[in-house]
Design a protein around this motif. Structure first.
Motif, mmCIF file in Angstrom:
data_model
loop_
_atom_site.group_PDB
_atom_site.id
_atom_site.type_symbol
_atom_site.label_atom_id
_atom_site.label_comp_id
_atom_site.label_asym_id
_atom_site.label_seq_id
_atom_site.Cartn_x
_atom_site.Cartn_y
_atom_site.Cartn_z
ATOM 1 N N ARG A 30 0.865 -1.177 0.000
ATOM 2 C CA ARG A 30 0.000 0.000 0.000
ATOM 3 C C ARG A 30 0.902 1.228 0.000
ATOM 4 O O ARG A 30 2.107 1.120 0.275
ATOM 5 C CB ARG A 30 -0.951 -0.022 1.178
ATOM 6 C CG ARG A 30 -0.280 -0.073 2.505
ATOM 7 C CD ARG A 30 -1.289 -0.140 3.613
ATOM 8 N NE ARG A 30 -0.557 -0.210 4.867
ATOM 9 C CZ ARG A 30 -1.017 -0.722 5.948
ATOM 10 N NH1 ARG A 30 -2.220 -1.220 5.981
ATOM 11 N NH2 ARG A 30 -0.297 -0.738 7.038
ATOM 12 N N TRP A 54 4.814 2.314 -3.146
ATOM 13 C CA TRP A 54 3.928 1.315 -2.555
ATOM 14 C C TRP A 54 4.784 0.225 -1.932
ATOM 15 O O TRP A 54 5.695 -0.296 -2.582
ATOM 16 C CB TRP A 54 3.049 0.674 -3.627
ATOM 17 C CG TRP A 54 1.938 1.521 -4.145
ATOM 18 C CD1 TRP A 54 2.033 2.665 -4.879
ATOM 19 C CD2 TRP A 54 0.546 1.259 -4.001
ATOM 20 N NE1 TRP A 54 0.796 3.133 -5.180
ATOM 21 C CE2 TRP A 54 -0.142 2.286 -4.660
ATOM 22 C CE3 TRP A 54 -0.180 0.259 -3.369
ATOM 23 C CZ2 TRP A 54 -1.525 2.346 -4.709
ATOM 24 C CZ3 TRP A 54 -1.566 0.312 -3.429
ATOM 25 C CH2 TRP A 54 -2.227 1.350 -4.083
ATOM 26 N N GLN A 80 -4.907 4.446 -9.030
ATOM 27 C CA GLN A 80 -5.417 3.296 -8.286
ATOM 28 C C GLN A 80 -6.669 2.762 -8.967
ATOM 29 O O GLN A 80 -7.429 3.516 -9.567
ATOM 30 C CB GLN A 80 -5.796 3.676 -6.854
ATOM 31 C CG GLN A 80 -4.646 4.047 -5.988
ATOM 32 C CD GLN A 80 -5.085 4.322 -4.552
ATOM 33 O OE1 GLN A 80 -6.152 3.919 -4.117
ATOM 34 N NE2 GLN A 80 -4.244 5.016 -3.821
ATOM 35 N N TRP A 132 -5.204 -0.763 -5.665
ATOM 36 C CA TRP A 132 -3.974 -1.252 -6.281
ATOM 37 C C TRP A 132 -3.589 -0.281 -7.386
ATOM 38 O O TRP A 132 -4.457 0.321 -7.996
ATOM 39 C CB TRP A 132 -4.227 -2.652 -6.853
ATOM 40 C CG TRP A 132 -2.989 -3.466 -6.969
ATOM 41 C CD1 TRP A 132 -2.324 -3.765 -8.121
ATOM 42 C CD2 TRP A 132 -2.268 -4.083 -5.910
ATOM 43 N NE1 TRP A 132 -1.221 -4.532 -7.826
ATOM 44 C CE2 TRP A 132 -1.170 -4.739 -6.474
ATOM 45 C CE3 TRP A 132 -2.435 -4.133 -4.526
ATOM 46 C CZ2 TRP A 132 -0.239 -5.440 -5.719
ATOM 47 C CZ3 TRP A 132 -1.510 -4.835 -3.775
ATOM 48 C CH2 TRP A 132 -0.427 -5.480 -4.371
#
Length: 138
Positions: A7, A46, A55, A68
């Motif tokens: 993340r 990330w 994302q 993601w």
């Protein structure tokens, strides 16, 4: 349910890129520029070793959805790992034109960025980002 390890970290991208030696650092900066142009999104580190752009909502078989990156890469020592999240189905012709590479299910591996045709790489990345556009998180 546990949180995904991969993340956004908040680490400045330039600090992350500064950890790499040449020519990998220059190649990584070129990928930052290319992926930012393709997605219209700024780079974000990330999970500590991936630079992602934008994302989308990745859906798992159990129904979970997690954010993601639309496109991402990792400037590893041996190869550049370029993450094309929707995979390569239907893009065999582009892969054939790309140049020297290896490909997994959704990863493209280049020993050097110069091994790939810049225009074909741009087209491959743009096709992936366009496919994921309906799932994009804004």
């Amino acid at each position: 349910m546990t949180e995904p390890k991969t993340r956004p970290t908040g680490e400045p991208v330039e600090d992350f890129l500064g950890r790499f030696v040449e020519p990998r650092r220059t190649e990584a900066r070129a990928l930052v520029e290319l992926m930012q142009e393709v997605t219209g999104e700024p780079p974000v580190v990330w999970g500590g070793d991936i630079v992602g752009f934008g994302q989308y909502a990745q859906r798992y078989a159990d129904g979970r959805q997690v954010p993601w990156p639309l496109l991402a890469f990792s400037p590893r020592a041996k190869e550049l790992s370029i993450y094309v999240m929707d995979g390569f189905d239907g893009r065999q012709a582009l892969l054939a034109e790309l140049g020297r590479h290896r490909a997994g299910k959704s990863c493209l591996y280049l020993r050097r960025l110069s091994d790939a045709s810049p225009e074909v790489l741009r087209r491959l990345l743009a096709a992936s980002a366009a496919t994921l556009e309906p799932l994009r998180i804004r």
